[in-house]
Scaffold this active site. Sequence first.
Site, PDB file in Angstrom:
ATOM      1  N   ASP A 108      -9.826 -16.268 -16.045  1.00  0.00           N
ATOM      2  CA  ASP A 108     -10.587 -16.769 -14.906  1.00  0.00           C
ATOM      3  C   ASP A 108     -11.693 -17.728 -15.354  1.00  0.00           C
ATOM      4  O   ASP A 108     -12.479 -17.409 -16.258  1.00  0.00           O
ATOM      5  CB  ASP A 108     -11.219 -15.559 -14.198  1.00  0.00           C
ATOM      6  CG  ASP A 108     -11.792 -15.886 -12.845  1.00  0.00           C
ATOM      7  OD1 ASP A 108     -11.010 -16.233 -11.952  1.00  0.00           O
ATOM      8  OD2 ASP A 108     -13.030 -15.781 -12.673  1.00  0.00           O
TER       9      ASP A 108
ATOM     10  N   ASP B 120      -4.038   3.964   2.686  1.00  0.00           N
ATOM     11  CA  ASP B 120      -5.472   3.716   2.904  1.00  0.00           C
ATOM     12  C   ASP B 120      -5.751   2.284   3.370  1.00  0.00           C
ATOM     13  O   ASP B 120      -6.906   1.885   3.510  1.00  0.00           O
ATOM     14  CB  ASP B 120      -6.291   4.057   1.645  1.00  0.00           C
ATOM     15  CG  ASP B 120      -5.999   3.111   0.480  1.00  0.00           C
ATOM     16  OD1 ASP B 120      -5.119   2.234   0.619  1.00  0.00           O
ATOM     17  OD2 ASP B 120      -6.640   3.245  -0.579  1.00  0.00           O
TER      18      ASP B 120
ATOM     19  N   HIS C  63      -4.310 -17.159  -4.732  1.00  0.00           N
ATOM     20  CA  HIS C  63      -5.164 -16.369  -3.833  1.00  0.00           C
ATOM     21  C   HIS C  63      -6.424 -17.115  -3.391  1.00  0.00           C
ATOM     22  O   HIS C  63      -7.192 -16.590  -2.596  1.00  0.00           O
ATOM     23  CB  HIS C  63      -5.546 -15.064  -4.540  1.00  0.00           C
ATOM     24  CG  HIS C  63      -6.382 -15.317  -5.753  1.00  0.00           C
ATOM     25  ND1 HIS C  63      -5.875 -15.942  -6.881  1.00  0.00           N
ATOM     26  CD2 HIS C  63      -7.685 -15.077  -6.015  1.00  0.00           C
ATOM     27  CE1 HIS C  63      -6.846 -16.063  -7.768  1.00  0.00           C
ATOM     28  NE2 HIS C  63      -7.954 -15.546  -7.277  1.00  0.00           N
ATOM     29  N   ASP C  64      -6.648 -18.308  -3.928  1.00  0.00           N
ATOM     30  CA  ASP C  64      -7.822 -19.103  -3.553  1.00  0.00           C
ATOM     31  C   ASP C  64      -7.467 -20.290  -2.658  1.00  0.00           C
ATOM     32  O   ASP C  64      -8.361 -21.033  -2.244  1.00  0.00           O
ATOM     33  CB  ASP C  64      -8.513 -19.668  -4.806  1.00  0.00           C
ATOM     34  CG  ASP C  64      -9.092 -18.592  -5.707  1.00  0.00           C
ATOM     35  OD1 ASP C  64      -9.460 -17.515  -5.189  1.00  0.00           O
ATOM     36  OD2 ASP C  64      -9.178 -18.839  -6.924  1.00  0.00           O
TER      37      ASP C  64
ATOM     38  N   ASP D 124      -1.891  -1.202  -3.762  1.00  0.00           N
ATOM     39  CA  ASP D 124      -2.170  -0.442  -4.990  1.00  0.00           C
ATOM     40  C   ASP D 124      -1.033  -0.608  -6.000  1.00  0.00           C
ATOM     41  O   ASP D 124      -0.004  -1.212  -5.709  1.00  0.00           O
ATOM     42  CB  ASP D 124      -2.419   1.036  -4.649  1.00  0.00           C
ATOM     43  CG  ASP D 124      -1.358   1.606  -3.716  1.00  0.00           C
ATOM     44  OD1 ASP D 124      -0.171   1.337  -3.964  1.00  0.00           O
ATOM     45  OD2 ASP D 124      -1.718   2.296  -2.739  1.00  0.00           O
TER      46      ASP D 124
ATOM     47  N   ASP E  58      -5.371 -10.354 -15.440  1.00  0.00           N
ATOM     48  CA  ASP E  58      -6.430 -11.318 -15.168  1.00  0.00           C
ATOM     49  C   ASP E  58      -7.618 -10.944 -16.050  1.00  0.00           C
ATOM     50  O   ASP E  58      -8.026  -9.790 -16.091  1.00  0.00           O
ATOM     51  CB  ASP E  58      -6.839 -11.234 -13.691  1.00  0.00           C
ATOM     52  CG  ASP E  58      -7.145 -12.589 -13.104  1.00  0.00           C
ATOM     53  OD1 ASP E  58      -7.967 -13.311 -13.699  1.00  0.00           O
ATOM     54  OD2 ASP E  58      -6.593 -12.918 -12.045  1.00  0.00           O
TER      55      ASP E  58
ATOM     56  N   GLU F 264      -7.641 -20.714 -16.414  1.00  0.00           N
ATOM     57  CA  GLU F 264      -8.006 -21.323 -15.134  1.00  0.00           C
ATOM     58  C   GLU F 264      -9.210 -22.219 -15.383  1.00  0.00           C
ATOM     59  O   GLU F 264     -10.240 -21.753 -15.871  1.00  0.00           O
ATOM     60  CB  GLU F 264      -8.343 -20.264 -14.086  1.00  0.00           C
ATOM     61  CG  GLU F 264      -8.463 -20.873 -12.694  1.00  0.00           C
ATOM     62  CD  GLU F 264      -9.491 -20.223 -11.798  1.00  0.00           C
ATOM     63  OE1 GLU F 264      -9.388 -20.390 -10.584  1.00  0.00           O
ATOM     64  OE2 GLU F 264     -10.431 -19.564 -12.311  1.00  0.00           O
TER      65      GLU F 264
ATOM     66  N   ASP G 165       0.857  -1.192   0.000  1.00  0.00           N
ATOM     67  CA  ASP G 165       0.000   0.000   0.000  1.00  0.00           C
ATOM     68  C   ASP G 165       0.890   1.237   0.000  1.00  0.00           C
ATOM     69  O   ASP G 165       1.630   1.465   0.956  1.00  0.00           O
ATOM     70  CB  ASP G 165      -0.889  -0.048   1.251  1.00  0.00           C
ATOM     71  CG  ASP G 165      -1.692   1.231   1.439  1.00  0.00           C
ATOM     72  OD1 ASP G 165      -1.890   1.959   0.439  1.00  0.00           O
ATOM     73  OD2 ASP G 165      -2.113   1.498   2.579  1.00  0.00           O
TER      74      ASP G 165
HETATM   75  O1  TEU Z   1     -11.782 -19.085  -8.978  1.00  0.00           O
HETATM   76  C1  TEU Z   1     -12.546 -20.114  -9.458  1.00  0.00           C
HETATM   77  C2  TEU Z   1     -12.662 -21.344  -8.652  1.00  0.00           C
HETATM   78  O2  TEU Z   1     -13.290 -22.265  -9.066  1.00  0.00           O
HETATM   79  C3  TEU Z   1     -12.046 -21.508  -7.352  1.00  0.00           C
HETATM   80  O3  TEU Z   1     -10.761 -21.232  -7.145  1.00  0.00           O
HETATM   81  C4  TEU Z   1     -12.919 -20.992  -6.281  1.00  0.00           C
HETATM   82  O4  TEU Z   1     -12.610 -19.700  -5.889  1.00  0.00           O
HETATM   83  C5  TEU Z   1     -12.754 -21.876  -5.091  1.00  0.00           C
HETATM   84  O5  TEU Z   1     -12.484 -23.144  -5.477  1.00  0.00           O
HETATM   85  C6  TEU Z   1     -14.023 -21.881  -4.348  1.00  0.00           C
HETATM   86  O6  TEU Z   1     -13.946 -22.902  -3.403  1.00  0.00           O
HETATM   87  C7  TEU Z   1     -11.718 -17.912  -9.698  1.00  0.00           C
HETATM   88  C8  TEU Z   1     -10.906 -16.886  -8.955  1.00  0.00           C
HETATM   89  O7  TEU Z   1      -9.584 -17.339  -8.853  1.00  0.00           O
HETATM   90  C9  TEU Z   1     -11.534 -16.621  -7.641  1.00  0.00           C
HETATM   91  O8  TEU Z   1     -10.775 -15.764  -6.831  1.00  0.00           O
HETATM   92  C10 TEU Z   1     -12.890 -16.034  -7.909  1.00  0.00           C
HETATM   93  O9  TEU Z   1     -13.578 -15.899  -6.695  1.00  0.00           O
HETATM   94  C11 TEU Z   1     -13.711 -16.886  -8.861  1.00  0.00           C
HETATM   95  O10 TEU Z   1     -12.984 -17.375  -9.965  1.00  0.00           O
HETATM   96  C12 TEU Z   1     -14.839 -16.062  -9.437  1.00  0.00           C
HETATM   97  O11 TEU Z   1     -14.307 -15.108 -10.312  1.00  0.00           O
END
Ligand code: TEU
Length: 586
Positions: free
Chosen positions: A215, A34, A349-350, A38, A107, A277, A30
């Site tokens: 995505d 804030d 990130h997931d 960023d 993305d 993805e 950041d």
């Molecule tokens: O993620 C899609 C997805 O199927 C998974 O990673 C999901 O977030 C997770 O398995 C749920 O349990 C992508 C993005 O990476 C994610 O951050 C988004 O939330 C999602 O698509 C919707 O855009």
Amino acid sequence: MSAPADFGGAGDEWWRSAVVYQIYPRSFADSDGDGIGDLNGITAHLDHLAGLGIDVIWLSPVYPSPQDDNGYDISDYRDIEPTFGTLADFDRLLTGVHERGMKLVMDLVVNHTSDEHPWFVESRSSEDNPKRDWYWWRPPRDGGVAGRSGGEPTNWESFFSGPAWEYDDQTGEYYLHLFTRKQPDLNWENPQVRRAVYDVMTWWLDRGVDGFRMDVINLISKDLRAGALPDGIARDGRVLGDGAPHYTDGPRVHEFMAEMHREGFAPRGSTYLRVAETPGVTTDHAVLYTDPERGEVDMVFQFEHVNIDHGVTKWDVAPLDLVALKASMDRWQRALATTGWNSLYWDNHDQPRVVSRFGDDGRFRVESAKLLATVLHLHRGTPYVYQGEELAMANVGYTSIDQLRDVESLNFFAHAVAEGADPEQVMAGIRAMGRDNARTPMQWDASQHAGFTTGSPWIEANPDHVEVNAAAQVDDPASVYHHYRRLIALRHDNPVVVHGDFVMLAPEHPALYAFTRTLEDVTLLVVANFSRAELALDHADLPDLADAPLVLGNYDSEVEPGTALRPWEARVLRHRLPVESPPSPR
Ligand code: TEU
């Protein structure tokens, strides 16, 4: 610093020898206090990435967004979210990336938009709006009551709990949202939608970006072969069913991807990185997506190996079964050995943090993080490093739902508790699997909020930042950061790491992860001990290691070749194949 990946001219598949670093902008750095990361924060830290030897940066979404799903709900595809900066900031970032010999990938989130995107605002306004058909509008099912449970056009459950349909009383119809209700699905059947997406792509490519991470792109073709969208199977007498078979790798998806290639990339004279993805993708479809002859994309993110420790749902956490993990990795290595290409990742990130998930984030945090990196980076494919993975950032250990920010965890908690689940039990699932584990501030130093912000962060930093941080690691050659740097250099300097054939050894061993990579007369052997106990290297599958020199290890002190692996020890060895003795001279 090692030589960057070979960025040859058009037609050259430069991404095969590249390593990608994923930035989650909200949590990286950041610059203006804030409490939210960023673009200028990223620009200020580019040397951290160049120092690692990274070739490509993938930026999670930075477009204007109501942030219902942290930017994966986009309301304008051609601008920058004001919290993250401006287009001018973006151009400066892109210049800084290119000046350091790196590339930048955006993305592309086009399975759905935000419900605040002007396209959807128009679409929802009336049944005869020209954009009505840009989304999936349906009347209540026969016999169902509009707006009441059971009235939904199909029984599909959304990824984020609850039905995948939202009733809109403006026109008395439902719209489809596979993710949150603020993420309506675009209707890819409509050619105008596809044209609009390709125009967005062209706009960013013209601006100078080097490709896209797409995505959930394998969910864009919904199955209309039966005329109407079909119901999914519901388990254990639940009302909601699994719609995935009706929208995963759907009937027209390869046609759409081929068209995207034709319209978006083929007319341009360079090679971009295109990574799809693809949750739930099969190896057969992965080959189709990544076959260079078909030109759809360059590689996919498959999910099999990160679903290994899931039970019926991702929240029912099972301990790691190493034999199953190896079997899955091996299956994917084989499936894409001759046609196509793998992406290699543990974290994003997931996903929860891999050192906590598959490693040992206690006493062997450093060793196990280096081991996991070694094993992953020595597979065949393009490795992805998620921010903080190179520091061995770990899960937080969440105990209260108030600490969480992610819509997936919050929705799951609310739904599960409303259905009578024990809140402690629900928290146990979120503690292990919640996506916020990956979204805490990047740990730059030991100061308050980990040096991420001078303000108050949107999500608390992991308290372990006092020990686990970049400042402590960049000058320490024994650190996890430097181990990543060495792994990346190894890939850049050794074609066997990029192109070598993969052979899994000792697949049934519960603690040993062993494999070879071979290119022409060079063989690398990787042996890794996924346990706290010493592990003798006497398995029948392993060659005689007595004179196999160590190329890279994760312990400081060297040992005699062939001796037992120490706790969480990983070694990359150069294996000398027995030299055939030349015919003896007469
Ligand atoms: O993620 C899609 C997805 O199927 C998974 O990673 C999901 O977030 C997770 O398995 C749920 O349990 C992508 C993005 O990476 C994610 O951050 C988004 O939330 C999602 O698509 C919707 O855009």
